[in-house]
Design an enzyme around this catalytic site. Structure first.
Site, PDB file in Angstrom:
ATOM      1  CD  GLU A  60     -13.432   5.798  -0.924  1.00 28.10           C
ATOM      2  OE1 GLU A  60     -12.838   6.381  -1.851  1.00 28.10           O
ATOM      3  OE2 GLU A  60     -14.536   6.185  -0.485  1.00 28.10           O
ATOM      4  CG  ASP A  71      -8.806  13.109  -3.458  1.00 23.83           C
ATOM      5  OD1 ASP A  71      -9.915  12.823  -2.977  1.00 23.83           O
ATOM      6  OD2 ASP A  71      -8.085  12.281  -4.041  1.00 23.83           O
TER       7      ASP A  71
END
EC number: 4.2.1.20
Length: 270
Positions: A60, A71
């Site tokens: 990824e 995040d």
């Protein structure tokens, strides 16, 4: 020099890898790397190839963005660093194209919708497919707005990977309906980041999701050690590891590779 991506593939690389894993009775290890943080573009390309050689099922790649809401601090800072180095979306696409000259590792791009929208949805996905991208994770697109994106992905043989969270239990069946590739199970209620142990109730949550899906399901957010891998391996088809790898990218390619090798030992623990 071979270009693996120039012909029309009958099966997406992600499906090919998971099919092989099932045949071999193995689990998936999916490392996440922020593109261009702590490393040059060439070094990042080399890292992806080395991850493939050292057991990564899928890689990824995070496209740097200035406001990555899903995040935690490690990945947020890595995005800022990459942006400060001048990394652009086209750098990511060109790198995938270069990786495809020598590797068939499935590649999933993690990208915030603002970047996709700015380039144009069709143009973004068409370019991604031409470069050899196999999957797309767009964490900030709500369920109600995924349809157009998913339809264009389908036309280009790209899997739009769904994310399901513990807080979305009532909607999981809708989120995974028609899903392709694998389901990304978010282990925590917060942002990405390393955790020393799983949240309580994680196993029960995974078992709930398992009843609703007919494609592989992998768990991410907080996977940071072989011990955590050992705790979840019997309840999912694989693990996704982000912040812990990004942190080690600062130490160089070998540190990231050694960490991945150590994580794999968690699948072997009884």
């Amino acid at each position: 020099m071979q270009y693996f991506h120039i012909f029309q593939r009958k099966m997406n690389r992600i499906d090919e890898r998971f099919k092989k894993l099932k045949e071999d009775n193995k689990k998936a290890l999916i490392p996440f790397v922020t593109f261009g943080t702590g490393m040059s573009i060439k070094e990042t390309i080399d890292l992806v190839s080395e991850l493939d050689k050292n057991g990564a099922t899928v890689v990824e790649i995070g496209v740097p963005f200035s406001d990555p809401l899903a995040d935690g601090p490690v990945i947020q800072n890595s995005y800022i660093n990459a942006l400060n180095e001048g990394i652009k979306l086209n750098d990511v696409f060109n790198a995938v194209k270069e990786i495809r000259e020598s590797s068939e590792v499935p590649i999933v791009i993690m990208v915030y919708f603002n970047i996709v929208f700015h380039k144009g949805i069709e143009e973004f996905i068409k370019t991604a497919a031409e470069c050899g991208v196999d999957g797309l994770i767009v964490p900030d697109v709500p369920l109600e707005e995924r349809k157009e994106l998913d339809n264009i992905c389908l036309k280009n043989n790209i899997h739009l990977i769904p994310l399901v969270a513990r807080t979305s239990r009532d909607r999981i069946s809708k989120i995974v309906d028609g899903a392709r590739g694998f389901v990304y199970c978010v282990s925590t209620n917060g942002t990405t980041g390393e955790r020393s142990k799983l949240y309580s109730g994680t196993v029960e949550y995974l078992e709930e999701v398992k009843k609703l899906v007919n494609i592989p399901m992998c768990i991410g957010f907080g996977i940071s050690s072989k011990e955590v891998v050992a705790d979840v391996k019997d309840h999912c088809d694989g693990v996704i590891v982000g912040s812990a790898i990004v942190k080690r990218m600062k130490e160089g390619k070998e540190a990231a590779i050694d960490f991945v090798k150590d994580l794999k030992k968690g699948f072997e623990d009884k």
